[in-house]
Design a protein around this motif. Structure first.
Motif, mmCIF file in Angstrom:
data_model
loop_
_atom_site.group_PDB
_atom_site.id
_atom_site.type_symbol
_atom_site.label_atom_id
_atom_site.label_comp_id
_atom_site.label_asym_id
_atom_site.label_seq_id
_atom_site.Cartn_x
_atom_site.Cartn_y
_atom_site.Cartn_z
ATOM 1 N N ASP A 199 -90.955 15.672 22.948
ATOM 2 C CA ASP A 199 -91.360 14.268 23.159
ATOM 3 C C ASP A 199 -90.623 13.590 24.306
ATOM 4 O OD1 ASP A 199 -93.245 14.303 21.152
ATOM 5 O OD2 ASP A 199 -91.777 13.722 19.619
ATOM 6 N N ARG A 200 -89.951 14.362 25.123
ATOM 7 C CA ARG A 200 -89.259 13.763 26.269
ATOM 8 C C ARG A 200 -89.833 14.283 27.583
ATOM 9 N NH1 ARG A 200 -83.124 14.560 25.140
ATOM 10 N NH2 ARG A 200 -83.818 16.125 23.707
ATOM 11 N N PRO A 201 -89.932 13.420 28.569
ATOM 12 C CA PRO A 201 -90.493 13.864 29.850
ATOM 13 C C PRO A 201 -89.497 14.695 30.656
ATOM 14 C CG PRO A 201 -89.941 11.543 29.946
ATOM 15 C CD PRO A 201 -89.627 11.992 28.552
ATOM 16 N N VAL A 202 -90.010 15.798 31.169
ATOM 17 C CA VAL A 202 -89.183 16.732 31.926
ATOM 18 C C VAL A 202 -89.864 17.015 33.265
ATOM 19 C CG1 VAL A 202 -88.304 19.113 31.960
ATOM 20 C CG2 VAL A 202 -88.291 17.812 29.819
ATOM 21 N N ALA A 203 -89.062 17.079 34.321
ATOM 22 C CA ALA A 203 -89.580 17.504 35.624
ATOM 23 C C ALA A 203 -89.395 19.016 35.707
ATOM 24 C CB ALA A 203 -88.815 16.810 36.744
ATOM 25 N N LEU A 204 -90.496 19.713 35.950
ATOM 26 C CA LEU A 204 -90.486 21.174 35.999
ATOM 27 C C LEU A 204 -90.860 21.621 37.410
ATOM 28 C CD1 LEU A 204 -90.469 23.933 34.407
ATOM 29 C CD2 LEU A 204 -92.918 23.549 34.044
ATOM 30 N N GLU A 209 -89.648 29.915 44.433
ATOM 31 C CA GLU A 209 -89.307 31.307 44.691
ATOM 32 C C GLU A 209 -89.336 32.140 43.405
ATOM 33 O OE1 GLU A 209 -85.827 31.469 47.210
ATOM 34 O OE2 GLU A 209 -87.034 30.867 48.926
ATOM 35 N N GLY A 210 -90.383 31.920 42.630
ATOM 36 C CA GLY A 210 -90.643 32.746 41.452
ATOM 37 C C GLY A 210 -89.889 32.355 40.199
ATOM 38 N N LYS A 211 -89.007 31.349 40.298
ATOM 39 C CA LYS A 211 -88.248 30.945 39.119
ATOM 40 C C LYS A 211 -88.572 29.504 38.742
ATOM 41 C CE LYS A 211 -84.310 34.009 39.477
ATOM 42 N NZ LYS A 211 -82.868 34.119 39.662
ATOM 43 N N PHE A 212 -88.352 29.215 37.449
ATOM 44 C CA PHE A 212 -88.602 27.883 36.931
ATOM 45 C C PHE A 212 -87.296 27.114 36.746
ATOM 46 C CE2 PHE A 212 -92.328 30.259 35.569
ATOM 47 C CZ PHE A 212 -93.358 29.364 35.857
ATOM 48 N N TYR A 213 -87.367 25.807 36.984
ATOM 49 C CA TYR A 213 -86.212 24.913 36.814
ATOM 50 C C TYR A 213 -86.697 23.637 36.144
ATOM 51 C CZ TYR A 213 -84.417 28.121 40.275
ATOM 52 O OH TYR A 213 -84.042 29.261 40.935
ATOM 53 N N ALA A 214 -85.863 23.098 35.251
ATOM 54 C CA ALA A 214 -86.253 21.884 34.535
ATOM 55 C C ALA A 214 -85.096 20.898 34.542
ATOM 56 C CB ALA A 214 -86.638 22.229 33.095
ATOM 57 N N MET A 215 -85.442 19.629 34.718
ATOM 58 C CA MET A 215 -84.421 18.583 34.687
ATOM 59 C C MET A 215 -85.039 17.304 34.126
ATOM 60 S SD MET A 215 -84.180 17.874 38.805
ATOM 61 C CE MET A 215 -82.944 16.615 38.704
ATOM 62 N N LYS A 216 -84.173 16.394 33.742
ATOM 63 C CA LYS A 216 -84.637 15.109 33.226
ATOM 64 C C LYS A 216 -85.525 14.448 34.281
ATOM 65 C CE LYS A 216 -82.855 10.831 31.278
ATOM 66 N NZ LYS A 216 -81.659 10.058 30.939
ATOM 67 N N ASN A 217 -86.642 13.905 33.824
ATOM 68 C CA ASN A 217 -87.612 13.365 34.781
ATOM 69 C C ASN A 217 -87.333 11.895 35.075
ATOM 70 O OD1 ASN A 217 -89.822 13.405 36.495
ATOM 71 N ND2 ASN A 217 -91.233 12.797 34.876
ATOM 72 N N SER A 218 -86.105 11.625 35.478
ATOM 73 C CA SER A 218 -85.734 10.229 35.695
ATOM 74 C C SER A 218 -84.580 10.178 36.697
ATOM 75 C CB SER A 218 -85.303 9.621 34.352
ATOM 76 O OG SER A 218 -84.882 8.316 34.535
ATOM 77 N N CYS A 219 -84.804 9.493 37.791
ATOM 78 C CA CYS A 219 -83.765 9.366 38.812
ATOM 79 C C CYS A 219 -82.597 8.536 38.263
ATOM 80 C CB CYS A 219 -84.369 8.691 40.041
ATOM 81 S SG CYS A 219 -83.220 8.493 41.394
#
Ligand code: FES
Length: 104
Positions: free
Chosen positions: A24-29, A33-43
């Motif tokens: 239920d939380r927004p994530v920036a995905l 270069e073939g790999k996935f990264y995720a971080m909080k979607n909030s500056c």
């Protein structure tokens, strides 16, 4: 919290970025270069969604005022010493999963 299924790997193309929901939380995905990264979607500055940012190498630039983040670890390169949350991503069978416990 554990792992959250985001979708089928085949739905995520190289060089793209998405806003997804995990627990239920927004994530920036990002897929880079073939790999996935995720971080909080909030500056960290004023909360603009980083999934809408401009990507170059392993960095995303917030389009509102230009703060830059390394999406491998969430470090804010514009404000030394500050860091936003980044999350582990894994491939499980055909699915992409994100763990909402902060990366160690
Ligand atoms: S909201 Fe991201 S730089 Fe201002």
């Amino acid at each position: 919290m554990g792992w959250h299924t985001i979708g089928l790997i085949s739905d995520f193309n190289e060089g793209c970025q998405w806003q997804v929901e995990a627990g239920d939380r927004p994530v920036a995905l990002f897929k880079f270069e073939g790999k996935f990264y995720a971080m909080k979607n909030s500056c960290l500055h004023q909360g603009f969604p980083l999934a809408e940012g401009n990507v170059k190498n392993y960095m995303v630039e917030c389009p509102l005022h230009g703060w830059v983040y390394d999406f491998r670890d969430g470090k804010c390169l514009s404000t030394p010493g500050r860091c936003t949350k980044s999350y582990k991503v894994r491939i499980n069978g055909e699915n992409l999963e994100i763990n909402m416990e902060e990366k160690g």
